[in-house]
Design a protein around this motif. Structure first.
Motif, mmCIF file in Angstrom:
data_model
loop_
_atom_site.group_PDB
_atom_site.id
_atom_site.type_symbol
_atom_site.label_atom_id
_atom_site.label_comp_id
_atom_site.label_asym_id
_atom_site.label_seq_id
_atom_site.Cartn_x
_atom_site.Cartn_y
_atom_site.Cartn_z
ATOM 1 N N UNK A 160 -14.604 49.887 -83.143
ATOM 2 C CA UNK A 160 -15.823 50.097 -83.766
ATOM 3 C C UNK A 160 -15.947 49.145 -84.934
ATOM 4 N N UNK A 161 -15.034 48.960 -85.764
ATOM 5 C CA UNK A 161 -15.186 48.211 -86.914
ATOM 6 C C UNK A 161 -15.534 46.741 -86.740
ATOM 7 N N UNK A 162 -14.778 46.198 -85.694
ATOM 8 C CA UNK A 162 -14.757 44.952 -85.054
ATOM 9 C C UNK A 162 -16.193 44.647 -84.433
ATOM 10 N N UNK A 163 -16.405 45.517 -83.741
ATOM 11 C CA UNK A 163 -17.693 45.356 -83.108
ATOM 12 C C UNK A 163 -18.666 45.226 -83.919
ATOM 13 N N UNK A 164 -19.100 46.075 -84.916
ATOM 14 C CA UNK A 164 -19.864 45.996 -86.283
ATOM 15 C C UNK A 164 -19.929 44.691 -86.952
ATOM 16 N N UNK A 165 -18.709 44.113 -87.121
ATOM 17 C CA UNK A 165 -18.366 42.995 -88.200
ATOM 18 C C UNK A 165 -18.570 41.807 -87.376
ATOM 19 N N UNK A 166 -18.292 41.561 -86.019
ATOM 20 C CA UNK A 166 -18.203 40.559 -85.350
ATOM 21 C C UNK A 166 -19.291 40.294 -84.354
ATOM 22 N N UNK A 167 -19.933 41.298 -84.066
ATOM 23 C CA UNK A 167 -21.125 41.239 -83.446
ATOM 24 C C UNK A 167 -20.858 40.618 -81.906
ATOM 25 N N UNK A 168 -19.897 41.110 -81.159
ATOM 26 C CA UNK A 168 -19.699 40.706 -79.879
ATOM 27 C C UNK A 168 -20.835 40.982 -78.779
ATOM 28 N N UNK A 169 -20.753 40.693 -77.550
ATOM 29 C CA UNK A 169 -21.704 40.969 -76.603
ATOM 30 C C UNK A 169 -21.273 42.127 -76.177
ATOM 31 N N UNK A 170 -21.895 43.196 -76.377
ATOM 32 C CA UNK A 170 -21.526 44.714 -75.947
ATOM 33 C C UNK A 170 -21.295 44.977 -74.334
ATOM 34 N N UNK A 171 -21.459 43.981 -73.472
ATOM 35 C CA UNK A 171 -21.309 44.160 -72.138
ATOM 36 C C UNK A 171 -19.963 43.573 -71.875
ATOM 37 N N UNK A 172 -19.423 42.608 -72.812
ATOM 38 C CA UNK A 172 -18.302 41.936 -72.536
ATOM 39 C C UNK A 172 -17.211 42.346 -73.464
ATOM 40 N N UNK A 173 -16.524 43.557 -73.357
ATOM 41 C CA UNK A 173 -15.441 43.927 -74.220
ATOM 42 C C UNK A 173 -14.097 44.437 -73.352
ATOM 43 N N UNK A 174 -12.981 44.158 -73.702
ATOM 44 C CA UNK A 174 -11.909 44.322 -72.825
ATOM 45 C C UNK A 174 -10.642 44.614 -73.350
ATOM 46 N N UNK A 175 -9.699 45.215 -72.782
ATOM 47 C CA UNK A 175 -8.877 45.928 -73.210
ATOM 48 C C UNK A 175 -7.483 45.598 -72.631
ATOM 49 N N UNK A 176 -6.542 45.000 -73.414
ATOM 50 C CA UNK A 176 -5.071 44.787 -72.854
ATOM 51 C C UNK A 176 -4.046 44.627 -73.856
ATOM 52 N N UNK A 177 -2.706 44.631 -73.423
ATOM 53 C CA UNK A 177 -1.709 45.127 -74.226
ATOM 54 C C UNK A 177 -0.451 45.078 -73.312
ATOM 55 N N UNK A 178 0.804 44.908 -74.526
ATOM 56 C CA UNK A 178 2.083 44.707 -73.835
ATOM 57 C C UNK A 178 3.042 45.706 -74.094
ATOM 58 N N UNK A 179 3.887 46.243 -73.181
ATOM 59 C CA UNK A 179 4.917 47.206 -73.285
ATOM 60 C C UNK A 179 4.273 48.491 -73.856
ATOM 61 N N UNK A 180 4.639 49.003 -75.013
ATOM 62 C CA UNK A 180 4.068 50.117 -75.567
ATOM 63 C C UNK A 180 2.640 50.112 -75.584
ATOM 64 N N UNK A 181 2.019 48.565 -75.825
ATOM 65 C CA UNK A 181 0.706 48.333 -75.874
ATOM 66 C C UNK A 181 0.098 48.287 -74.487
ATOM 67 N N UNK A 182 1.006 48.244 -73.467
ATOM 68 C CA UNK A 182 0.577 48.251 -72.073
ATOM 69 C C UNK A 182 0.458 49.663 -71.577
ATOM 70 N N UNK A 183 1.310 50.743 -72.183
ATOM 71 C CA UNK A 183 1.081 52.091 -72.125
ATOM 72 C C UNK A 183 -0.250 52.425 -72.776
ATOM 73 N N UNK A 184 -0.518 52.052 -74.105
ATOM 74 C CA UNK A 184 -1.717 52.172 -74.632
ATOM 75 C C UNK A 184 -3.072 51.719 -73.929
ATOM 76 N N UNK A 185 -2.915 50.568 -73.109
ATOM 77 C CA UNK A 185 -3.913 50.072 -72.344
ATOM 78 C C UNK A 185 -4.437 51.060 -71.080
#
Length: 526
Positions: free
Chosen positions: A363-388
């Motif tokens: 939410x903070x990054x979306x507000x401050x960096x103003x990305x394209x709201x249709x192009x938001x992605x999620x990834x991560x490795x190991x414990x972060x892979x489970x988090x994904x």
């Protein structure tokens, strides 16, 4: 006469040798035991030592005293020795306990500098531990006159125990700061977190003054704050950093002063904040809405100026944190990469508080960096892979596509945590309490999202069977997922296992549909 008498008494007192401070304790041995504690990632656990505390039957054991484990096996408290640096390695300390006794000639406060334990009971009072051997976790403890009992719960086979004399009753710890970078697009840095210690047995209020160092800052550029510190406590204070008057070079230095009425204070220190360009990888801090603490995330800006870039949220693995995770990525010409930190490098497996951390940073990054709201992605490795997997199935509307790398499915599939068959009303409650970890039962929430699964086929940390399970399940209903196993690759095979080209190509193909185009949806909650 009275004045002469007082002067004579004073001269005698001054002539007396100074009272010697009692030396800090040194540990030499401990009693250890492995009681067959079964905990892991489960809402309930069995532990005969903990049970004795809960029901009030605990008494200080002696060498050879017996404890019956949950499996019926009888084990005994056994004596073992620390080395000359205060380290103890013993197989009983894998999910076991170490009992240390310390003698003190008087009631006094010392700093406990221990590592390797999850908790310690000091004369029955539970205090925080340092399970991952960070080394900067130090807590003030009160020793009573005579024998003191410290019962350490240890999970990873090793324990270090040491003590030091606190420099004052209130002081800065001088370790574990949470610092921002000063970015050239912002007028001032984000907040900073600095650790203060109340080594007295009384509540106190501290006053903190923060200003740019080495200059005569005007009063309107000096920040003032006050905080309550509990007795014998450690607290990371969230401090505002004033806008710098002068930026010269690669850092800005701030002076922080601490005051506490009626107590001895060692309360001055200087911290440095790096100066970064908006095009460089940098850290941003914020005050968390979860608990008011200072947290941070790392940003990898696009490699060239671009309006409304895509945003990739990447979740780190165990023993990694945001800075290390972000450093594995080369900048992209079409996307900003954002790495949150899950309340320490191990954190909460990106579940519970960890999941809230991820979404707060999004939410903070979306507000401050103003990305394209249709192009938001999620990834991560190991414990972060489970988090994904976990964040992805619980917030599928927030991401156009997800890409777990070396990710495990759930606590039950990966750690062997106890599951419940709902055979009783209590077990049913327990099952529902941990249902958010069961990503397999929520996987159909990903129908709208693109999914890319990456795993090394020789992974000896998170078995590739975890990825294959998800592939099999997705194949039953999903029409938009890709799967790749890297031949011969283990758990970490370099930056490529997170900065994987085909993942970013896959992301480019996907967008979140406009709300007006969505006419039907299905969503399963825990």
């Amino acid at each position: 006469m009275t004045r002469l008498f007082m002067l004579a008494v004073l001269s005698c007192l001054l002539a007396l040798p100074a009272a010697k401070a009692e030396p800090v304790p040194v540990v030499t041995d401990a009693l250890v035991i492995a009681p067959g504690r079964k905990a892991g990632r489960s809402p309930v656990w069995t532990d005969p030592v903990e049970h004795a505390w809960v029901v009030g039957t605990w008494k200080t054991p002696e060498e050879g005293d017996e404890v019956t484990r949950p499996d019926g096996k009888v084990v005994r408290w056994q004596r073992t020795s620390f080395d000359d640096k205060g380290n103890l390695n013993h197989p009983a300390l894998r999910n076991g306990y170490a009992l240390v006794t310390v003698e003190s000639e008087a009631r006094r406060v010392v700093m406990l500098e221990a590592a390797g334990h999850s908790t310690v009971r000091v004369n029955g009072q539970p205090r925080a531990g340092d399970p991952y051997h960070y080394g900067f976790v130090r807590v003030p403890i009160l020793l009573r006159e005579g024998v003191n009992e410290l019962l350490f719960r240890v999970g990873r086979g090793r324990l270090r125990v040491g003590f030091s004399q606190p420099p004052a009753e209130v002081f800065f710890l001088g370790a574990d700061d949470t610092r921002p970078d000063l970015i050239d697009v912002t007028p001032s840095p984000g907040p900073v977190g600095v650790v203060a210690v109340n080594a007295s047995p009384e509540w106190t209020t501290v006053l903190v003054r923060t200003q740019q160092a080495d200059i005569n800052a005007p009063e309107d550029l000096v920040a003032h704050a006050s905080f309550d510190l509990a007795p014998l406590s450690v607290r990371k204070l969230p401090l505002k950093l004033p806008a710098p008057v002068l930026v010269d070079g690669s850092e800005v230095r701030y002076a922080i002063a601490l005051e506490a009425e009626g107590l001895t204070v060692a309360g001055e220190r200087t911290i440095s904040v790096r100066v970064k360009s908006k095009t460089e990888r940098h850290d941003r801090t914020f005050i968390s809405d979860i608990d008011g603490s200072v947290q941070y995330y790392t940003v990898v800006p696009p490699s060239k100026p671009i309006e409304n870039p895509a945003l990739v949220l990447t979740l780190h693995g165990a023993s990694v944190e945001a800075r290390g995770q972000a450093a594995a990525y080369a900048p992209k010409d079409w996307a900003t990469i954002v790495a949150p930190t899950n309340r320490r490098p191990f954190g909460f497996d990106w579940e519970d508080w960890g999941r809230l951390d991820a979404m707060e940073v999004l939410d903070l990054a979306t507000a401050s960096l103003e990305p394209d709201p249709a192009r938001v992605y999620l990834t991560g490795h190991s414990m972060g892979g489970h988090g994904t997997w976990n964040v992805g199935v619980l917030f599928p509307d927030r991401f156009a596509a997800i890409a777990p790398s070396a990710g495990w499915v759930s606590f039950w599939s990966y750690t062997g945590a106890r599951d419940f068959d709902d055979s009783s009303s209590v077990e049913s409650i327990m099952r529902r309490a941990v249902a958010s970890s069961d990503t397999l039962s929520l996987i159909e929430n990903l129908k709208q999202s693109g999914v890319y699964i990456l795993h090394g086929d020789a992974d000896d940390n998170v078995p590739v069977a975890q990825a294959r399970t998800m592939r099999t399940k997705l194949a039953e209903f999903h029409r938009d997922f890709s799967y790749y196993e890297q031949p011969g690759a283990g758990h970490w095979w370099g930056n490529r296992c997170v900065d994987w080209g085909p993942i970013f190509s896959f992301f480019k193909w996907h967008t979140i549909p406009e709300a007006t185009r969505v006419t039907k949806f299905a969503f399963v909650t825990p």
